[in-house]
Design an enzyme around this catalytic site. Structure first.
Site, PDB file in Angstrom:
ATOM      1  CG  LEU A  97      54.924  36.870  48.634  1.00 27.05           C
ATOM      2  CD1 LEU A  97      55.597  36.195  49.820  1.00 27.05           C
ATOM      3  CD2 LEU A  97      54.240  38.154  49.086  1.00 27.05           C
ATOM      4  N   GLY A  98      55.469  35.438  44.921  1.00 30.10           N
ATOM      5  CA  GLY A  98      54.520  34.658  44.146  1.00 30.10           C
ATOM      6  C   GLY A  98      54.465  35.160  42.718  1.00 30.10           C
ATOM      7  N   GLY A 134      51.702  35.305  39.219  1.00 35.39           N
ATOM      8  CA  GLY A 134      50.406  35.065  38.621  1.00 35.39           C
ATOM      9  C   GLY A 134      50.508  34.967  37.124  1.00 35.39           C
ATOM     10  CE  LYS A 165      49.750  41.336  40.458  1.00 36.14           C
ATOM     11  NZ  LYS A 165      48.345  41.013  40.726  1.00 36.14           N
ATOM     12  CB  VAL A 185      49.055  40.422  53.273  1.00 32.76           C
ATOM     13  CG1 VAL A 185      48.171  39.500  54.091  1.00 32.76           C
ATOM     14  CG2 VAL A 185      48.449  41.802  53.153  1.00 32.76           C
ATOM     15  CG  ASP A 225      39.420  35.140  40.953  1.00 29.62           C
ATOM     16  OD1 ASP A 225      38.739  34.098  41.024  1.00 29.62           O
ATOM     17  OD2 ASP A 225      40.642  35.134  40.735  1.00 29.62           O
ATOM     18  CE  LYS A 268      41.546  32.478  42.898  1.00 29.45           C
ATOM     19  NZ  LYS A 268      41.909  31.859  41.625  1.00 29.45           N
TER      20      LYS A 268
END
Length: 773
Positions: free
Chosen positions: A106-107, A109, A130, A181, A223, A225
């Protein structure tokens, strides 16, 4: 590992996450300003990073080559060759971690990778997993990873992603599982769906509530944003979710037993959304108001389409420039930023908010400007204390109520101007003070001698005049006092006569008592005082209770065995008129006129609030002195009226809604909206047969409803009559404004007003001139 080695690894790990060369260079310049040798070593490590990746890839291939299969690593070591070890591969879709099967990546970091995974037991569902990236499981990274996991586990809010499970992989890397999500950044969602300003504010209020929940749990996000606030749809309703607590900080205690230490000069956060105290990188502790600043930047971007300081411009300035800009430069107000855009840019921004540029500018100008700028104050003590305070101020704006944020005072503006121009103001102040002191000394010297001579003459004249005036003033004062007492005495006798005419014996006795002479005073009482005093001494009349506050409502109940009255503060008291004793004291809160007694005198209804401070109607049995029921209303009750036999109750509340309650079933059987002009001064009444309902409004209008057909009767013409039945015509605006109560009996409605020259207002269905047309 010593502290220097740990610091070097921490700085290297932070620098390799910055893919932009300009941002990476600015970070290294700031972090290694006092240590050139450390700066050089870090630059060498960062330059060698691509070669290191290539080395591990070639090492894995060499280890798996066929010719080397017969030799063990120990044998190759004895021969002097290099022993190569293959790192475990990164998890790929289809792999399993515990009870979870990875579906897709999914992503990714700086130190963790997020996968879409499918939980297979004990329930099947899609989740987000994660895990720490390979090669990043240093003590510092693992500690921050654990801190994020603990921060999410402490919170339970619909707008914060929930932690479902946690554990470690087979090779010892920690992971945690959280709610999946699937959403887009909040700014992208608002622009793609063309949400107007009010819709954006309602979505933003939910984000504030989530941040408030985190703050209550002792967590500072640090953080906030758009990329960390995703909007997903639940049954077609947009729901924002706050994610990524990777650099969150606890306000009390620790999130984990591991070491999570932020170096003194470590630059944590995203520059465009970073608060001045974060950019300061000093000993100043970061508290929840740092998140308030970040929320202000997010709100600025939602309203104008851009951040207060452009992210690209900040990065071009380098780290010192970023810190100086965030700490010292005041950003333009949202309306000012919108005005500086080109026509094409303003049109694009306004179109994304379903409006035009002119209307958008007027919406931002004023309250929204001050709300945003209060969030972006450099001095954090001038910001909102809590995220809930920000949310409440935006709710006030949406409901057209005054907001807490106000323009800075003139003193505050002057203070800011002086701080920006210290040298100029210091020099100017010195010059002005010098001129003032010199002029003052010269003037003082000039007038000193003249003043001394004048004062001597004046003292002599004043002494002579004071003696003469003393005697004259004493005589005049005595005469004026006696004259004033005579006028007051005559006026008081008139007041007593009026009080007796109104059967107000308490008032009459009070006025007569104050006219008794004190020691040394002349007795002004004549026969009229004694005559009036005798009239006030009737044995059959008495004062039941002297109430210190205004009495708003009085009623008899229980066949005359109880007198009920309510004061202006909403307190309800029951008195026995025979024994002259108070029976019960009911603490209440609400409109003083919200009180009614049933026709048989057994039931008492009055407006109040419950333990949750929500408006209710309390129902009491006057005979048994017990509470019967409590009904919750949408607004504070203003007027109450019982129906026949005490089975129904009409309630007019401040939410401009009239509700008819069935007291036996304890439920609302009818709802009738009041007019927009209604509110705290409405009134209701039910006819004796329970068929008709009269609703009095603040604008003087009275509407008549047939409860059987649920239709409003129209066509009535109101006439006002004096006590001598002479026609006064239609009620004027002042009489309508003082309308307070309506009583309906059959087809007859009467209105009492505060005007002394008006006694009643009638609808007469049997009179062709005054009836329904």
């Amino acid at each position: 590992m010593n502290d220097a080695r740990q610091q070097e690894e921490t700085l290297f790990d932070a620098a390799r996450k910055l893919t932009d060369p300009v941002q990476r260079k600015a970070f290294l310049d700031a972090a290694c300003a006092d240590n050139p040798e450390l700066r050089r070593r870090l630059q060498v490590l960062l330059s060698a990073e691509p070669d290191a990746d290539k080395f591990f890839e070639e090492s894995g291939a060499a280890l798996n080559a066929p010719g080397d299969a017969a030799e063990s690593p120990a044998e190759r070591a004895e021969q002097g060759d290099t022993v190569r070890v293959t790192l475990p591969p990164e998890e790929q879709p289809g792999a399993r971690i515990g009870h979870y099967k990875l579906r897709e990546k999914l992503g990714e970091g700086g130190c963790g990778v997020v996968y879409v995974a499918e939980q297979e037991e004990p329930v099947r569902r899609r989740v987000a997993l994660k895990v720490v990236k390979l090669g990043m499981d240093t003590r510092q990274v693992v500690a921050r990873f654990e801190a994020e996991r603990q921060a999410l586990a402490m919170m339970d809010h619909p707008n914060i992603a929930k932690v479902l499970d946690a554990g470690t992989t087979e090779n010892g890397r920690p992971f945690f599982v959280m709610e999946l999500v699937r959403g887009v950044r909040i700014t992208d969602y608002c622009d793609q769906n063309h949400l107007d300003t009010n819709e954006r504010l309602e979505l933003f209020i939910q984000v504030c509530n989530a941040v408030q929940h985190a703050h209550q749990k002792g967590i500072i996000h640090r953080d906030l944003k758009p990329s960390n606030i995703l909007v997903t749809l639940h049954d077609g309703v947009p729901v924002p979710k706050v994610i990524d607590f990777g650099i969150a900080k606890a306000t009390q205690g620790r999130l984990t037993d591991g070491t999570v230490y932020t170096e003194l000069h470590q630059f944590i956060g995203t520059p465009a959304y970073m608060s001045p105290e974060q950019a300061e990188m000093s000993g100043l502790d970061i508290d929840t108001r740092s998140d308030i600043y970040s929320l202000g930047v997010l709100l600025y971007e939602l309203l104008t389409g851009d951040t207060p300081f452009d992210a690209k411009d900040l990065l071009k300035q380098g780290l010192d420039g970023i810190r100086r800009t965030i700490r010292e430069i005041e950003p333009p107000r949202p309306s000012t930023r919108l005005a500086t855009l080109t026509d094409a840019q303003r049109t694009t921004v306004a179109k994304a908010r379903s409006t035009d540029s002119v209307k958008l500018g007027s919406q931002l100008r004023g309250d929204l400007d001050w709300v945003v700028m209060k969030c972006l104050e450099k001095n954090r003590s001038r910001r909102y204390e809590t995220a809930n305070g920000l949310a409440m101020d935006l709710s006030r704006f949406l409901h057209n109520e005054p907001v807490v944020a106000r323009p800075p005072s003139s003193v505050y503006r002057l203070e800011k101007l002086i701080r920006r121009n210290k040298l100029v103001f210091a020099a100017g102040t010195i010059v002005v003070l010098t001129l003032i002191v010199g002029l003052g000394i010269a003037t003082w010297s000039l007038f000193r001698e003249q003043r001394a001579r004048r004062e001597a003459d004046l003292r002599r004249q004043e002494a002579d005049k004071a003696r003469a005036d003393e005697q004259q003033q004493r005589f005049r004062a005595e005469s004026e006092e006696l004259r004033a007492r005579r006028f007051a005495y005559a006026s008081d006798m008139t007041v007593v006569q009026q009080a007796l005419t109104a059967n107000n014996l308490g008032r009459a006795r009070e006025v007569l008592e104050r006219n008794r002479p004190t020691s040394g005073q002349t007795d002004l009482r004549g026969w009229e005082w004694r005559y009036l005093w005798q009239r006030c001494r009737g044995d059959s009349l008495f004062t039941l209770h002297k109430q210190p506050d205004s009495v708003m409502m009085v009623a008899f109940a229980d066949n005359g065995k109880a007198v009920i009255f309510r004061d202006v503060f909403g307190v309800v008291r029951l008195w026995d008129p025979i024994t002259r004793q108070q029976l019960i004291d009911l603490a209440g809160f609400g409109q003083g006129r919200a009180l009614a007694v049933s026709h048989d005198g057994t039931l008492l209804a009055y407006g109040s609030t419950n333990a949750s401070r929500r408006p209710v109607v309390e129902l009491w049995n006057v005979t048994t002195k017990n509470s019967v029921a409590q009904f919750q209303t949408g607004g504070f009750p203003v007027s109450l009226a019982f129906g026949p036999e005490g089975k129904t109750l009409a309630v007019y509340a401040t939410d401009r809604m009239v509700r008819i309650w069935d007291l036996e079933a304890q439920q609302v059987i009818k709802r009738i909206p009041a007019q927009e002009s209604g509110g705290h001064q409405g009134a209701v009444a039910l006819s004796a047969d329970g068929v008709w309902l009269a609703v009095g409004e603040l604008n003087g209008e009275i509407r008549l409803f047939n409860l059987n057909t649920r239709q409003q009767s129209s066509g009535f013409r109101i006439r006002i009559f004096r006590q001598d039945d002479s026609d006064l015509g239609r009620p004027n605006r002042r009489s309508r404004r003082h309308s307070r109560r309506a009583r309906l009996v059959g087809r007859l409605a009467c209105i009492w007003t505060r005007r002394q020259d008006l006694s009643q207002c009638e609808w007469r269905s049997d009179d062709p001139l005054l009836g329904c047309h």
